[in-house]
Write a protein that holds these residues in place. Sequence first.
Motif, PDB file in Angstrom:
ATOM      1  N   MET A   1      82.640  29.510  74.503  1.00 28.99           N
ATOM      2  CA  MET A   1      82.024  30.571  75.032  1.00 28.99           C
ATOM      3  C   MET A   1      82.655  31.759  74.875  1.00 28.99           C
ATOM      4  SD  MET A   1      80.440  31.238  78.978  1.00 28.99           S
ATOM      5  CE  MET A   1      82.167  31.440  79.798  1.00 28.99           C
ATOM      6  N   LYS A   2      81.981  33.005  74.533  1.00 27.00           N
ATOM      7  CA  LYS A   2      82.496  34.244  74.014  1.00 27.00           C
ATOM      8  C   LYS A   2      82.219  35.331  75.034  1.00 27.00           C
ATOM      9  CE  LYS A   2      81.816  33.257  69.240  1.00 27.00           C
ATOM     10  NZ  LYS A   2      81.107  33.571  67.841  1.00 27.00           N
ATOM     11  N   GLY A   3      83.011  36.268  74.776  1.00 25.30           N
ATOM     12  CA  GLY A   3      82.476  37.395  76.183  1.00 25.30           C
ATOM     13  C   GLY A   3      83.115  38.888  75.786  1.00 25.30           C
ATOM     14  N   SER A   4      82.605  39.624  76.122  1.00 24.98           N
ATOM     15  CA  SER A   4      83.023  41.148  75.633  1.00 24.98           C
ATOM     16  C   SER A   4      83.634  41.782  76.880  1.00 24.98           C
ATOM     17  CB  SER A   4      81.961  41.794  75.238  1.00 24.98           C
ATOM     18  OG  SER A   4      82.384  43.360  75.207  1.00 24.98           O
ATOM     19  N   ILE A   5      84.782  42.330  76.704  1.00 24.30           N
ATOM     20  CA  ILE A   5      85.333  42.925  78.074  1.00 24.30           C
ATOM     21  C   ILE A   5      84.717  44.241  78.388  1.00 24.30           C
ATOM     22  CG2 ILE A   5      87.549  44.034  78.808  1.00 24.30           C
ATOM     23  CD1 ILE A   5      89.279  41.969  77.198  1.00 24.30           C
ATOM     24  N   ASP A   6      84.084  44.310  79.294  1.00 25.92           N
ATOM     25  CA  ASP A   6      83.052  45.598  79.771  1.00 25.92           C
ATOM     26  C   ASP A   6      84.197  46.586  80.418  1.00 25.92           C
ATOM     27  OD1 ASP A   6      80.339  46.773  80.357  1.00 25.92           O
ATOM     28  OD2 ASP A   6      81.129  46.361  82.595  1.00 25.92           O
ATOM     29  N   ARG A   7      84.829  46.210  81.158  1.00 27.71           N
ATOM     30  CA  ARG A   7      85.573  47.311  81.716  1.00 27.71           C
ATOM     31  C   ARG A   7      87.148  46.601  82.277  1.00 27.71           C
ATOM     32  NH1 ARG A   7      81.374  46.119  84.947  1.00 27.71           N
ATOM     33  NH2 ARG A   7      81.929  45.502  86.938  1.00 27.71           N
ATOM     34  N   ILE A   8      87.932  47.460  82.785  1.00 30.06           N
ATOM     35  CA  ILE A   8      89.175  46.830  83.458  1.00 30.06           C
ATOM     36  C   ILE A   8      89.596  47.608  84.681  1.00 30.06           C
ATOM     37  CG2 ILE A   8      91.722  46.682  83.173  1.00 30.06           C
ATOM     38  CD1 ILE A   8      91.301  46.477  80.203  1.00 30.06           C
ATOM     39  N   GLU A   9      89.529  46.775  85.629  1.00 29.19           N
ATOM     40  CA  GLU A   9      89.761  47.495  87.061  1.00 29.19           C
ATOM     41  C   GLU A   9      90.683  46.530  87.774  1.00 29.19           C
ATOM     42  OE1 GLU A   9      85.966  46.404  88.808  1.00 29.19           O
ATOM     43  OE2 GLU A   9      84.948  48.174  88.006  1.00 29.19           O
ATOM     44  N   ASN A  10      91.939  47.427  88.157  1.00 29.19           N
ATOM     45  CA  ASN A  10      93.087  46.878  88.891  1.00 29.19           C
ATOM     46  C   ASN A  10      93.435  45.653  88.349  1.00 29.19           C
ATOM     47  OD1 ASN A  10      92.405  48.883  91.007  1.00 29.19           O
ATOM     48  ND2 ASN A  10      90.913  47.373  91.783  1.00 29.19           N
ATOM     49  N   ASN A  11      94.156  45.798  87.044  1.00 31.28           N
ATOM     50  CA  ASN A  11      94.561  44.590  86.386  1.00 31.28           C
ATOM     51  C   ASN A  11      93.895  43.450  86.163  1.00 31.28           C
ATOM     52  OD1 ASN A  11      97.098  46.029  85.954  1.00 31.28           O
ATOM     53  ND2 ASN A  11      97.825  45.696  88.017  1.00 31.28           N
ATOM     54  N   THR A  12      92.476  43.526  86.249  1.00 32.13           N
ATOM     55  CA  THR A  12      91.369  42.476  86.225  1.00 32.13           C
ATOM     56  C   THR A  12      90.418  43.151  84.963  1.00 32.13           C
ATOM     57  OG1 THR A  12      91.632  41.963  88.420  1.00 32.13           O
ATOM     58  CG2 THR A  12      89.755  41.148  86.976  1.00 32.13           C
ATOM     59  N   ASN A  18      77.164  35.595  78.243  1.00 32.15           N
ATOM     60  CA  ASN A  18      75.804  35.290  78.464  1.00 32.15           C
ATOM     61  C   ASN A  18      75.336  34.599  79.576  1.00 32.15           C
ATOM     62  OD1 ASN A  18      75.082  35.817  75.376  1.00 32.15           O
ATOM     63  ND2 ASN A  18      75.297  33.758  74.727  1.00 32.15           N
ATOM     64  N   ASN A  19      76.253  34.031  80.589  1.00 26.47           N
ATOM     65  CA  ASN A  19      75.904  33.313  81.753  1.00 26.47           C
ATOM     66  C   ASN A  19      76.355  34.659  82.846  1.00 26.47           C
ATOM     67  OD1 ASN A  19      75.588  30.993  80.531  1.00 26.47           O
ATOM     68  ND2 ASN A  19      77.625  30.426  80.454  1.00 26.47           N
ATOM     69  N   GLY A  20      76.613  35.766  82.564  1.00 24.44           N
ATOM     70  CA  GLY A  20      76.854  36.798  83.329  1.00 24.44           C
ATOM     71  C   GLY A  20      78.165  37.415  83.404  1.00 24.44           C
ATOM     72  N   PHE A  21      78.999  38.043  84.499  1.00 25.74           N
ATOM     73  CA  PHE A  21      80.076  38.388  84.374  1.00 25.74           C
ATOM     74  C   PHE A  21      81.287  37.724  85.052  1.00 25.74           C
ATOM     75  CE2 PHE A  21      77.533  42.367  84.058  1.00 25.74           C
ATOM     76  CZ  PHE A  21      77.854  42.885  83.123  1.00 25.74           C
ATOM     77  N   VAL A  22      82.550  37.663  84.509  1.00 25.71           N
ATOM     78  CA  VAL A  22      83.387  36.759  84.875  1.00 25.71           C
ATOM     79  C   VAL A  22      84.641  37.872  85.208  1.00 25.71           C
ATOM     80  CG1 VAL A  22      82.790  34.716  84.392  1.00 25.71           C
ATOM     81  CG2 VAL A  22      84.277  35.970  82.471  1.00 25.71           C
ATOM     82  N   GLU A  23      85.841  37.629  86.039  1.00 25.03           N
ATOM     83  CA  GLU A  23      86.964  38.529  86.034  1.00 25.03           C
ATOM     84  C   GLU A  23      88.002  37.486  85.711  1.00 25.03           C
ATOM     85  OE1 GLU A  23      86.905  39.935  90.037  1.00 25.03           O
ATOM     86  OE2 GLU A  23      85.270  41.422  89.769  1.00 25.03           O
TER      87      GLU A  23
END
Length: 71
Positions: A1-12, A18-23
Amino acid sequence: MKGSIDRIENNTAVVETNNGFVEIALSDLPEGAKEGSIIEFLSDGKYGLLNDEEDKIRKENYDLLNSLFKN
């Protein structure tokens, strides 16, 4: 599976897949990972950077943006 880093919040990193967002904890990501990076979820529970794919997407977006502003 692949993903794109959307944003960085509090060291996360909030990663869009494709399946939604993960932290994912920043400490678990490869060195150099940043907003916009494309990562691959590896079978051993680690993550890899897909720099070539990121470059390809950036070029496609750049070309699309330029085509909108021509003329």
